[in-house]
Design a protein around this motif. Structure first.
Motif, PDB file in Angstrom:
ATOM      1  N   ASN A  13      45.949  42.110  34.495  1.00  0.00           N
ATOM      2  CA  ASN A  13      46.156  43.458  35.050  1.00  0.00           C
ATOM      3  C   ASN A  13      45.803  43.528  36.535  1.00  0.00           C
ATOM      4  OD1 ASN A  13      43.419  43.378  34.971  1.00  0.00           O
ATOM      5  ND2 ASN A  13      43.159  45.330  33.937  1.00  0.00           N
ATOM      6  N   LEU A  39      43.159  42.548  38.249  1.00  0.00           N
ATOM      7  CA  LEU A  39      41.797  42.764  38.731  1.00  0.00           C
ATOM      8  C   LEU A  39      41.354  41.590  39.580  1.00  0.00           C
ATOM      9  CD1 LEU A  39      39.843  44.330  35.745  1.00  0.00           C
ATOM     10  CD2 LEU A  39      40.324  45.346  37.956  1.00  0.00           C
ATOM     11  N   ARG A  58      47.429  50.150  40.092  1.00  0.00           N
ATOM     12  CA  ARG A  58      46.707  51.118  39.251  1.00  0.00           C
ATOM     13  C   ARG A  58      47.596  51.565  38.093  1.00  0.00           C
ATOM     14  NH1 ARG A  58      44.790  55.954  42.209  1.00  0.00           N
ATOM     15  NH2 ARG A  58      43.834  56.473  40.240  1.00  0.00           N
ATOM     16  N   ARG A  82      47.594  48.953  35.402  1.00  0.00           N
ATOM     17  CA  ARG A  82      46.416  48.939  34.526  1.00  0.00           C
ATOM     18  C   ARG A  82      46.550  49.931  33.382  1.00  0.00           C
ATOM     19  NH1 ARG A  82      43.121  48.182  39.925  1.00  0.00           N
ATOM     20  NH2 ARG A  82      43.646  45.985  40.127  1.00  0.00           N
ATOM     21  N   GLY A  87      40.349  57.719  31.578  1.00  0.00           N
ATOM     22  CA  GLY A  87      41.522  56.881  31.838  1.00  0.00           C
ATOM     23  C   GLY A  87      42.777  57.699  32.091  1.00  0.00           C
ATOM     24  N   ASN A 132      42.832  59.573  35.291  1.00  0.00           N
ATOM     25  CA  ASN A 132      43.125  58.733  36.446  1.00  0.00           C
ATOM     26  C   ASN A 132      44.613  58.428  36.564  1.00  0.00           C
ATOM     27  OD1 ASN A 132      40.558  58.441  37.534  1.00  0.00           O
ATOM     28  ND2 ASN A 132      40.055  56.820  36.067  1.00  0.00           N
TER      29      ASN A 132
END
Lengths: 267, 287
Positions: B54, B56, B79, B82, B108, B111
């Protein structure tokens, strides 16, 4: 990322500096910092810089690593430079515009301050890069033992310090993990206004605090379980003894200090 | 909408004395709807690997593609990615921070910029999936039991409605009851939502009975990538990597050595039971 806190973390390579007695390195750092404040002319600072660069060379820690460690204090450096630049009075005046006045002593002061701060940070970083936290606190405990006569709890302070130092990388790791976990849930730490960014820290700080408390409790239990009861009667696995290398280092240190004082007096 | 890794290399502390080459030339393709186990010994690089899924972590070398697009290409919305590839870290309960379970699960989807109604719907749906009823909504996450906390944390990722769900050691530190709860949730998930589940574990036992494909990571390389049966065929090599085949596989091997004609590659207890019964039956007839 938070993992990149280079300031104050041990850098594991083999070098004469790494092998020195921690007490020696502690007093060297202290006296070096004193020397930076004794210094008051370019020659002194040149000598101080040269001495530090030489020491860094011997330590075999890459200079790049030191520069990376300076990054977090960049703002502090900038602010202190600006304050010195604008708020130091004296003659001759170089620039005068509205309420701003830049004087020659101001410029000099600003430069000295910057050099002093950079050398100070790099000098103390050199100590932490070449000394493990455990031997550092060992050195401190033994070096400050005489304070026990004045009822200073030297052992307890040293223990607290070593625990605090030990927890820095752990908590940095933890913060990194939590940050990633929240980013995986779409948290945004990089964009937005200052208020938004401060708010974005809540999902990071709350779990971090909880984890710090949890670890502290666990550690206390573990120490309790191993019958820790303070410093009285405790023996060391590796008692500290000065070697010939330490004596040479002390000699060099005093020679350096004498030179700095000499340069200050004659120039 | 596959996730593809192409020649991915990853280093920690590149250029210092502490440099570690964690991932070595990894090539992988993960498809929707798969149930995959990622297995490796501690320090094999499996946790590092999944953080590439994802975005990161950014590969030092190589590419990660989602749906054919380079996720580190210019202007790529990581983003949003994710939300598609949900990642549940080890000990996910450590990420809980809100004053009550429900608000935490809403973090989550909030966001993701969804509307208030939709956020609530999703939070309710995912809490239902993990088996936390309404009586938990207003409780503080810190008063729940270990297994409940973990399920609440998983719900926090599920609420983003990902197409892939990656879980790093989801059962670590749980008692057998808590472990069964988690596996039960994962199975329901696959059945009800049809999303891909990628399970990271160092325990073959956990993984063997659920997944359809096993990826074995050893010292940063993909050692095996196949159906469980084929992977466990190499159980001797697995042992060298500090891993092992499921216990029943060993029992089957041992029985075979003692002359009972069982299938040596059984991976789950029911399979072993059937194979052993069959062999016993045949032996009876043979006599």
């Amino acid at each position: 990322m938070l993992r990149d806190v280079t300031l104050g973390q041990y850098y594991p390579v083999e070098s004469p500096l790494h092998r020195l007695d921690p007490r020696m390195k502690l007093s060297a750092t202290m006296l070096y910092i004193v020397s930076l404040f004794i210094a008051n002319n370019p020659a002194c600072y040149l000598l101080a810089t040269a001495a530090l660069l030489l020491a860094i060379r011997i330590s075999r820690v890459p200079v790049r690593h030191f520069l990376k460690g300076l990054r977090p204090i960049f703002m502090l450096l900038l602010i202190s430079m600006l304050f010195n630049l604008f708020l130091t009075g004296g003659e001759p005046v170089l620039v005068h515009w509205a309420i701003f006045t830049i004087t020659w002593p101001g410029v000099r002061q600003a430069i000295y301050m910057a050099v002093r701060l950079i050398l100070l940070i790099m000098g103390s970083a050199l100590m932490t890069y070449t000394t493990t936290p455990t031997s550092l606190t060992d050195g401190m405990e033994k070096g400050l033992r005489f304070l026990k006569a004045f009822h200073v709890p030297v052992h307890e302070i040293a223990m607290m310090m070593s625990i605090a130092l030990r927890f820095i990388p752990i908590l940095a790791d933890e913060a990194d993990k939590i940050q990633k976990a929240q980013m995986a849930r779409g948290a945004n730490f990089e964009e937005g206004s200052i208020v938004q960014r401060a708010k974005a820290m809540v999902p990071l700080l709350v779990p971090l605090f909880i984890s710090a408390f949890r670890r502290a409790t666990d550690l206390a239990t573990a120490m309790e379980a191993r019958c820790y009861h303070g410093g009285a009667g405790r023996t060391k696995m590796h008692p500290l003894h000065y070697q010939s290398g330490d004596r040479i280092a002390y000699l060099l240190l005093f020679a350096y200090l004498a030179f700095v004082i000499l340069l200050r007096v004659i120039l | 909408m596959p996730i593809e890794l192409k020649n991915v290399n990853y280093y920690y502390n590149r250029g210092t004395s502490m440099e570690v080459h964690v991932l070595k030339d990894v090539n992988l393709k993960l498809d929707r709807g798969e149930f995959i186990g990622v297995i490796g010994h501690t320090g094999s690089g499996k946790s590092t690997l999944i953080q590439h899924f994802n975005g990161l972590l950014r590969p030092t070398d190589g590419q990660v593609l989602y749906d054919g697009e380079d996720i580190f290409g210019e202007g790529y919305d990581r983003r949003a990615l994710r939300g598609h590839v949900g990642l549940v870290f080890q000990y996910p309960e450590h990420q809980l921070f809100e004053t009550d379970v429900f608000t935490d699960v809403c973090f989550g989807p909030r966001n993701q910029g969804l509307g208030e109604e939709q956020i609530k719907e999703r939070a309710e749906a995912s809490l239902r999936l993990v088996g936390l009823g309404e009586e938990f909504y207003k409780r503080s996450p810190f008063e729940l039991s270990g297994g409940q906390k973990r399920r609440a944390a998983i719900a926090g990722v599920l609420a983003m409605e990902p197409d892939y769900l990656v879980l790093d050691e989801p059962t670590a530190g749980l008692d057998p009851g808590g472990r069964d709860e988690i596996f039960h949730v994962l199975q329901t998930l696959r059945e009800e939502r049809g999303i891909a589940v990628i399970l990271v574990s160092h325990s073959m036992e956990d993984v063997a009975s659920y997944v359809h494909r096993i990826i074995v990571v050893n010292e940063g390389k993909i050692a095996f990538d196949d159906v469980p049966r084929e992977v466990f065929r190499h159980y001797r090599e697995l042992e060298k990597m500090g891993l092992s085949a499921p216990q029943v596989t060993y029992i089957a091997q041992a029985l075979r050595e003692r002359g009972l004609d069982v299938d040596p590659l059984v991976t789950t207890v029911p399979e072993a039971r059937d194979s052993i019964l069959k062999a016993l039956e045949e032996r009876k007839h043979g006599c």
